[in-house]
Enzyme design. Structure first.
Site: not given
Ligand SMILES: [Zn+2]
Length: 157
Positions: A11, A50, A102, A104, A106
């Site tokens: 964030c 988030h 958070h 993600h 890759h």
């Molecule tokens: Zn975050």
């Protein structure tokens, strides 16, 4: 009072509080280089909102995140970095090796003889009945999800 957003490094990058090497950004997602690359060219694609887990991400943002992931994988391939293949990796939960909570994706280049390893035994082949039974369990769970809780499209980043 410190919020989850304030405490979150991704964030922080999205909000410009933390330095990131930005590759792409729009109103829903952001992509930047990871500071711990598996191979040179390893980047992360994250929602601006988030959320820790896939279950918390609305499907529209998830679809967009994957669209951007596909494009950036192609960009990595044509960028000149050593890249004979691409791996995508998303760790959903601590047991799945999620370290930053958070969500993600890759995206990292692979080449013959690189150091990346997935330590799993891929040789185990369960009997067909076991696969059919597992398929039935997951099919039923999926149907319950679809019936009881329509796909979330209401979350705004
Ligand atoms: Zn975050």
């Amino acid at each position: 009072m410190a919020s989850e957003r304030d405490a979150c490094v991704f964030c922080g990058i999205a909000d410009g509080r933390v330095r990131g090497s930005i590759v792409y950004g729009d109103d829903q997602v952001l992509a930047f280089m990871t500071t711990g690359p598996v191979n040179p060219g390893h980047l992360l694609v994250v929602p601006r909102a988030h959320v820790a887990l896939m279950a918390e991400l609305d499907e529209e943002t998830g679809a967009h995140l994957f669209r951007v992931t596909m494009r950036l994988a192609q960009a990595v391939r044509s960028s000149g970095v050593r890249c004979e293949g691409i791996n995508l990796f998303l760790a959903d939960g601590e047991a799945a090796f999620q370290e930053v909570f958070h969500l993600h994706m890759h995206v990292f280049p692979r080449f013959q003889g690189d150091a990346f390893k997935l330590d799993a035994d891929w040789s185990i082949q369960p009997p067909r009945e076991e696969l059919d039974e597992m398929a039935a369990r997951i099919r039923e769970a999926h149907q319950k999800l679809v019936d009881s809780e329509p796909p979330r499209r209401d979350m705004v980043p």
